[in-house]
Enzyme design. Sequence first.
Site, PDB file in Angstrom:
ATOM      1  N   MET A  23      -4.020  50.795 -44.914  1.00 42.32           N
ATOM      2  CA  MET A  23      -3.051  51.684 -44.270  1.00 42.32           C
ATOM      3  C   MET A  23      -1.854  50.940 -43.692  1.00 42.32           C
ATOM      4  O   MET A  23      -0.947  51.563 -43.146  1.00 42.32           O
ATOM      5  CB  MET A  23      -3.742  52.464 -43.149  1.00 42.32           C
ATOM      6  CG  MET A  23      -4.807  53.431 -43.623  1.00 42.32           C
ATOM      7  SD  MET A  23      -4.142  54.719 -44.702  1.00 42.32           S
ATOM      8  CE  MET A  23      -3.037  55.563 -43.584  1.00 42.32           C
ATOM      9  N   ARG A  24      -1.834  49.599 -43.807  1.00 45.24           N
ATOM     10  CA  ARG A  24      -0.729  48.855 -43.207  1.00 45.24           C
ATOM     11  C   ARG A  24       0.603  49.242 -43.827  1.00 45.24           C
ATOM     12  O   ARG A  24       1.629  49.325 -43.144  1.00 45.24           O
ATOM     13  CB  ARG A  24      -0.962  47.349 -43.328  1.00 45.24           C
ATOM     14  CG  ARG A  24       0.118  46.523 -42.634  1.00 45.24           C
ATOM     15  CD  ARG A  24      -0.187  45.039 -42.656  1.00 45.24           C
ATOM     16  NE  ARG A  24      -1.224  44.700 -41.693  1.00 45.24           N
ATOM     17  CZ  ARG A  24      -2.384  44.163 -42.021  1.00 45.24           C
ATOM     18  NH1 ARG A  24      -2.674  43.915 -43.276  1.00 45.24           N
ATOM     19  NH2 ARG A  24      -3.275  43.882 -41.093  1.00 45.24           N
ATOM     20  N   ALA A  25       0.605  49.500 -45.138  1.00 44.38           N
ATOM     21  CA  ALA A  25       1.858  49.856 -45.808  1.00 44.38           C
ATOM     22  C   ALA A  25       2.439  51.142 -45.237  1.00 44.38           C
ATOM     23  O   ALA A  25       3.661  51.250 -45.032  1.00 44.38           O
ATOM     24  CB  ALA A  25       1.626  50.007 -47.308  1.00 44.38           C
TER      25      ALA A  25
END
Length: 672
Positions: free
Chosen positions: A274-276
Amino acid sequence: MTTPFPFTAVVGQDDLRLALLLNAVSPAVGGVLVRGEKGTAKSTAVRALSALLPEVSVVPGCRFSCDPAAPDPGCPDGPHEGGGGAARPARMVELPVGASEDRLVGALDIERALAEGVKAFEPGLLADAHRGILYVDEVNLLHDHLVDLLLDAAAMGASYVEREGVSVRHAARFLLVGTMNPEEGELRPQLLDRFGLTVEVAASREPDQRVEVVRRRLAYDDDPAAFAARWADEETAVRARIVAARELLPSVRLGDGALRQIAATCAAFEVDGMRADIVMARTATALAAWAGRTDVLAEDVRQAALLALPHRRRRNPFDAPGLDEDRLDETLEEFGGDDGPDTDPDGPEGGGGQPPAEGPEGPQGGGDAGAPAEAGEAGEAGEAERSPGAGSGERSPVGAAEPFRTKVLSVPGIGEGAAGRRSRARTEHGRTTGARRPGGALTKLHLAATVRAAAPHQRARGRSGPGLVVRRDDLRQATREGRESNLVLFVVDASGSMAARQRMGAVKGAVVSLLLDAYQRRDKVGLVTFRGSAADVALPPTSSVDAAAARLESLPTGGRTPLAAGLLKAHDVLRVERLRDPARRPLVVVVTDGRATGGPEPVALSSRAARLFAAEGIASVVVDCESGPVRLGLAGRLAGELGGGAVTLDELRADSIAGLVRDVQGTSRRAA
């Protein structure tokens, strides 16, 4: 102090400048990784950015640059009493590639901690960079454990130093910028993902723009102060715009429509985790603030995707970073419905000579470099099939078979090379195997050995209380054993005897598999090929395994088998590399069926060349490519002369039934 080149005077490089400015507006974006060829103003632009950052207010005398309005309660120099602050320019701190862990995170005085019970802490570069810029040139050459520490501090906003039960924590919030030349090796995908944005830069091919670059650089070199003065108004305007965008940032609204576009884009491009999504959201918000808006628009989401996603698309080192912009536009259109106000479709205008919020181009993905096959020597009779219309034994390049997980090939003995994951070595990190007197500054205390050294002298030193009287001579450094990286030099037979398409595809697949293994173990790699009447250094030793894979992919085959020439060329490469990097131990991987047909007395000359490796104790392994029901065993004989071992293509697979991990055997063992 040398006047820096003005940021606004940098010609072109719109994406690079925009990514740096967005991080200046919102450091929460997560930093910038700048990838590109040498001489493209990467370092110039980064160093110039520091002059645009607003001044910071710090607690007088605090080595950790605490904000007087909100001092860090855990600051080692605290607690800070209320009072005014002192303004100073934001710092730009450079982390050298060869820096030690103590230089990065700081060092504890273990002797004072044991003898006096105090936390005497010398701050490192992370403390110096707090509330400024931390710049790492050639970040791909930085040791992995330092990159891990660096990125952890950037993510958490704090640095922790723990030694033998003594710990210190201090704030470390900074704008992280790394630059790298991909030709010198890649960062691991896990580390790539930790950088918020990535920009691909390349020199312009437009003559007029190149002329302007040279003109400005010459003017700056002639009189830096006068050149900077001519750009002072533009610099002031951009500095004011950064301040205004920072103030506007908390008011920017990220609506549900923009959030849906962000989530749909990340899902469509199959990025991991989910970092993107989070980085894209922060980047789009910063883009809106930079444009002077309080609503995030579809154009902000698009530009955020071009900056935040390309490097997260890589699954292995041979994948080129990049983004399919047509697919991006289709996804944004499908999940449109932006809930912000209507604006000019051309997007916000840049100010002060700066790039607009949407740059002219997204990062460009590179393709595999494939050189055309060169004309080769005449083929050996019966050794190679000829392509239709071909006038020689040379065949066009054959694609590699599907790669597989290989067995571990390691160098015997214990080395002292750069940290990695292949062979045993004495390292700063790993399991403790003993203790010794420190040669310089103490970094890894061996507590038990120190206590044993100090215990017999307590009465003579007048010990009267429960504390242990420790002196410098009592301190013992822990010796540790870990893993090192090596130079893996591939010597590949490209002669006619290897030219059958199915066979050469399998050979290339095996070498690509070994290259993937070398990438994961942080090795340097080199490639020597031999065919016809000579051997060539297809790739000098480098950390770029994708460059090696590209050279291998374009490798033609055909002609006789000058095995001796290949071995002698490899020996010469190792001799030169030993002068450049004496601590890195080599592992030679010879990929051949063992035939020697090129040159005068080919068999005898090959044997003499092989014995050079054995005499010098160079670790080697032969990958036996002989196939068919009748085997001559020539590769095994070559392995014996090299002083190494031999594995077949089938035995090279980690899941084969040939056995467990195969260490390379040599006639000479390095002293432990």
